[in-house]
Design a protein around this motif. Structure first.
Motif, short mmCIF file in Angstrom:
data_model
loop_
_atom_site.label_atom_id
_atom_site.label_comp_id
_atom_site.label_asym_id
_atom_site.label_seq_id
_atom_site.Cartn_x
_atom_site.Cartn_y
_atom_site.Cartn_z
N GLY A 1 47.98 27.26 77.96
CA GLY A 1 48.39 26.19 77.07
C GLY A 1 47.60 26.11 75.78
O GLY A 1 47.58 25.07 75.12
N ILE A 2 46.97 27.21 75.39
CA ILE A 2 46.16 27.22 74.17
C ILE A 2 46.87 28.04 73.09
O ILE A 2 47.72 28.88 73.38
CB ILE A 2 44.75 27.78 74.43
N ARG A 3 46.51 27.77 71.84
CA ARG A 3 47.16 28.44 70.71
C ARG A 3 46.77 29.92 70.67
O ARG A 3 45.60 30.27 70.53
CB ARG A 3 46.76 27.75 69.40
N THR A 4 47.79 30.78 70.80
CA THR A 4 47.55 32.22 70.95
C THR A 4 48.34 32.99 69.91
O THR A 4 49.52 32.72 69.67
CB THR A 4 47.96 32.70 72.36
N ILE B 1 35.81 32.80 64.16
CA ILE B 1 35.71 34.24 63.90
C ILE B 1 36.87 34.61 62.98
O ILE B 1 37.98 34.08 63.11
CB ILE B 1 35.80 35.03 65.22
N GLU B 2 36.62 35.51 62.05
CA GLU B 2 37.66 35.94 61.12
C GLU B 2 38.06 37.38 61.38
O GLU B 2 37.21 38.23 61.67
CB GLU B 2 37.20 35.80 59.67
N VAL B 3 39.37 37.64 61.25
CA VAL B 3 39.89 39.00 61.27
C VAL B 3 40.63 39.22 59.96
O VAL B 3 41.63 38.54 59.68
CB VAL B 3 40.84 39.24 62.46
N GLN B 4 40.12 40.13 59.16
CA GLN B 4 40.75 40.43 57.88
C GLN B 4 41.71 41.60 58.06
O GLN B 4 41.37 42.61 58.67
CB GLN B 4 39.69 40.76 56.84
N THR C 1 43.74 36.87 55.97
CA THR C 1 42.64 36.54 56.87
C THR C 1 43.13 35.59 57.94
O THR C 1 43.71 34.54 57.64
CB THR C 1 41.47 35.90 56.11
N LEU C 2 42.91 35.95 59.20
CA LEU C 2 43.25 35.10 60.34
C LEU C 2 41.96 34.59 60.95
O LEU C 2 40.95 35.29 60.98
CB LEU C 2 44.05 35.89 61.38
N LYS C 3 42.00 33.35 61.48
CA LYS C 3 40.80 32.74 62.07
C LYS C 3 41.09 32.32 63.51
O LYS C 3 42.20 31.95 63.85
CB LYS C 3 40.36 31.53 61.24
N SER C 4 40.04 32.38 64.33
CA SER C 4 40.22 32.04 65.74
C SER C 4 38.90 31.68 66.39
O SER C 4 37.83 32.12 65.95
CB SER C 4 40.87 33.22 66.48
N LYS C 5 38.97 30.85 67.45
CA LYS C 5 37.78 30.51 68.21
C LYS C 5 37.27 31.72 68.99
O LYS C 5 36.06 31.91 69.14
CB LYS C 5 38.09 29.37 69.19
N THR C 6 38.20 32.53 69.50
CA THR C 6 37.84 33.75 70.22
C THR C 6 38.78 34.87 69.77
O THR C 6 39.89 34.62 69.31
CB THR C 6 37.96 33.60 71.75
N VAL C 7 38.31 36.10 69.94
CA VAL C 7 39.12 37.28 69.57
C VAL C 7 39.06 38.28 70.72
O VAL C 7 38.01 38.50 71.32
CB VAL C 7 38.59 37.94 68.28
N LYS D 1 48.03 30.30 58.08
CA LYS D 1 48.18 29.92 59.49
C LYS D 1 46.95 29.18 59.99
O LYS D 1 45.82 29.48 59.59
CB LYS D 1 48.43 31.17 60.35
N GLU D 2 47.19 28.22 60.87
CA GLU D 2 46.08 27.48 61.48
C GLU D 2 45.26 28.41 62.38
O GLU D 2 45.75 29.43 62.84
CB GLU D 2 46.64 26.32 62.32
N ALA D 3 44.03 28.01 62.62
CA ALA D 3 43.16 28.82 63.48
C ALA D 3 43.70 28.86 64.90
O ALA D 3 44.29 27.89 65.40
CB ALA D 3 41.75 28.24 63.46
#
Length: 517
Positions: free
Chosen positions: A234-237, A302-305, A311-317, A209-211
């Protein structure tokens, strides 16, 4: 059996039936058989697609089977599915009659593709609010796959079976004669246990999956509110949740969520998920977070394993992992869990009818549990660690008025004891005198509060001495770009409405972080 209002509702539902099916009842001379016969006759009269037979020969009586014409479907209800299970009955009728289930197509395909023969028996009680999810999941599986055979058994009506199998907590699920699981389970969770390759497939898919702009970890009120507020920007959530709805699923009645006069936990949890999905949020259910890896550079990802290896990646968590029931943590608790040690009086209380039980905890939850149980069991002993009960005065007054309740204050539970695999009592210390004492009983209900689900964050995010995530006024944690909300945080007063508000605040703070960085 049904009042005019329920009959009208059921008749409207049965108009959706498109395929003919048969109901075959196995009855005897008991009053419960007479009641079931009346219920089935009422149902039969509501649709010309239904054929009712009253000459079944199943050993469990009263019981009835549902079978679509021309199919090998094997679905049976042993008992009278009213109370919390009325919805389960309605859905089973609709699914058998061809009405499509509201389940992801991928899950339906997975059920249909199960390789093996599965004979399920699920024991439930009509007062159990955890049971319908399991009953409905296994009913659906029997409708979708002829190799899945399901029998739903009312433990209160078939007490001999409950005693023979030493069942002391519902729902209790048996597969091919062996114990399969206890407690609330969704169809996705059951299929995941049966399909051993599902975890690896899921991990591989999730890792591609994309970040995200905002990744919410946890799907309770805080996580759902955070997801909605983020998606509205309107942001990817995305939401990764071990069980959408979280602890709300285990709540019987919700009467203090402003503008909602009354609802129950499972309905509220479904509404949360529906609201989140309506905004196009990428919901990843049955996913337990295992590790948080902060960004290595300013503005980095930021990564969440996850526990399955993804592993999922995101600008914020946003961390909203909630809390769980606190254990007493004394010898015997794990050994006798579901063998006399229980945590849900509404679910498991009917299994202790006429027996002696104890409730540990003198707050609102403990006192309410003791009051409810007093109407079912022979005697209730309530043990409170402090020198006063902490519940609301009106609840304490009601408890003190009950003749089959004993209240013991300054009691420190030290051990749960048992014999032959079943609980037979507890030992405690009288904190005033220091004396060791004992209570003989068959069941204990633990009601001593919550512990945050934050063990996986130790050493990464700053936690309080109680394990709560320390947050500032904006929900920011000690890690840049990582926010938190809900019962897992240091915010006082663990309430649904407070968690939801904090979830919204955390999402707005995450959005502000994104646009500033």
């Amino acid at each position: 059996m049904l009042d005019d209002n329920l009959k009208a509702q059921l008749k409207a539902y049965l108009e959706r039936v498109t395929l003919p099916f048969e109901i075959e009842a196995s009855l005897n001379d008991s009053e419960s058989s007479a009641q079931l016969k009346q219920l089935l006759q009422d149902i039969d009269a509501m649709s010309d697609k239904i054929t009712l037979k009253l000459d079944g020969n199943d050993a469990r009586r009263p019981s009835f089977s549902l079978k679509r014409t021309g199919s090998e479907q094997s679905l049976r209800f042993a008992g009278i599915p009213l109370g919390h299970e009325f919805t389960s009955l309605v859905l089973a009728l609709l699914w058998t009659g061809g009405h499509p289930p509201k389940v992801e197509q991928a899950t339906i395909d997975q059920v249909k593709g199960l390789d093996g023969d599965y004979a399920f028996e699920v024991y439930m009680s009509l007062s159990c609010h955890n049971c319908p999810d399991v009953v409905q999941a296994l009913s659906l599986m029997a409708v979708l796959n002829p190799r899945v055979k399901t029998v739903i058994i009312d433990g209160g009506l078939f007490q001999d079976e409950v005693n023979a199998r030493e069942i002391m907590a519902v729902p209790a699920v048996y597969l091919n004669g062996s114990h399969f699981g206890s407690g609330r389970m969704t169809v996705e969770e059951i299929v995941a246990k049966l399909d051993t390759n599902a975890g690896a497939k899921d991990a591989a898919k999730l890792s591609t999956k994309e970040a995200y702009d905002v990744l919410v970890v946890g799907g309770g009120p805080a996580g759902a509110a955070a997801a909605v507020y983020a998606a509205r920007k309107g942001i990817r959530t995305g939401v990764a949740a071990e069980r959408f709805g979280g602890q709300v699923n285990d709540t019987l009645a919700i009467e203090n969520y402003i503008s909602v006069l009354s609802t129950d936990g499972p309905k509220f949890a479904m509404a949360l998920e529906s609201h989140v999905k309506d905004y196009g949020v990428d919901v990843m259910n049955l996913q337990r977070a295992d590790k948080l890896v902060p960004a290595t550079t300013p503005g980095g990802l930021i990564e969440v394993q996850l526990a399955n290896g993804a592993t999922l990646k995101s600008k914020t968590v946003i961390l909203s992992t909630g809390a769980r029931w606190r254990n007493v943590n004394v010898p015997g608790e794990e050994e006798y869990k579901n063998k006399g040690v229980a945590y849900c009086p509404h679910c498991d209380g009917p299994l202790f009818k006429g027996k002696r039980v104890a409730v540990i905890g003198g707050g609102n939850s403990g006192v309410e549990a003791a009051i409810d149980l007093a109407g079912l069991v022979a005697h209730v002993t309530l043990l409170e660690f402090g020198d006063q009960l902490r519940a609301d005065a009106v609840l304490v007054k009601k408890l003190e008025s009950l003749s089959n309740v004993t209240i013991i204050k300054q009691a420190q539970t030290t051990e749960f004891t048992g014999a032959n695999g079943k609980l037979n009592g507890l030992n405690y210390t009288d904190r005033a005198s220091g004396e060791a004492r004992r209570v003989e009983l068959e069941g204990v209900f633990v009601q001593i509060g919550l512990v945050p689900n934050t063990e996986w964050l130790r050493g990464v995010v700053e936690l309080s001495k109680h394990g709560e995530i320390i947050v500032d006024a904006k929900g920011q944690t000690s890690v840049p770009g990582v926010f938190a909300a809900g019962d897992a945080t240091t915010v006082p007063y663990k309430q649904i409405i407070i968690a939801a508000g904090d979830g919204a605040k955390a999402a707005l703070s995450a959005f502000d972080h994104i646009i500033r960085n």
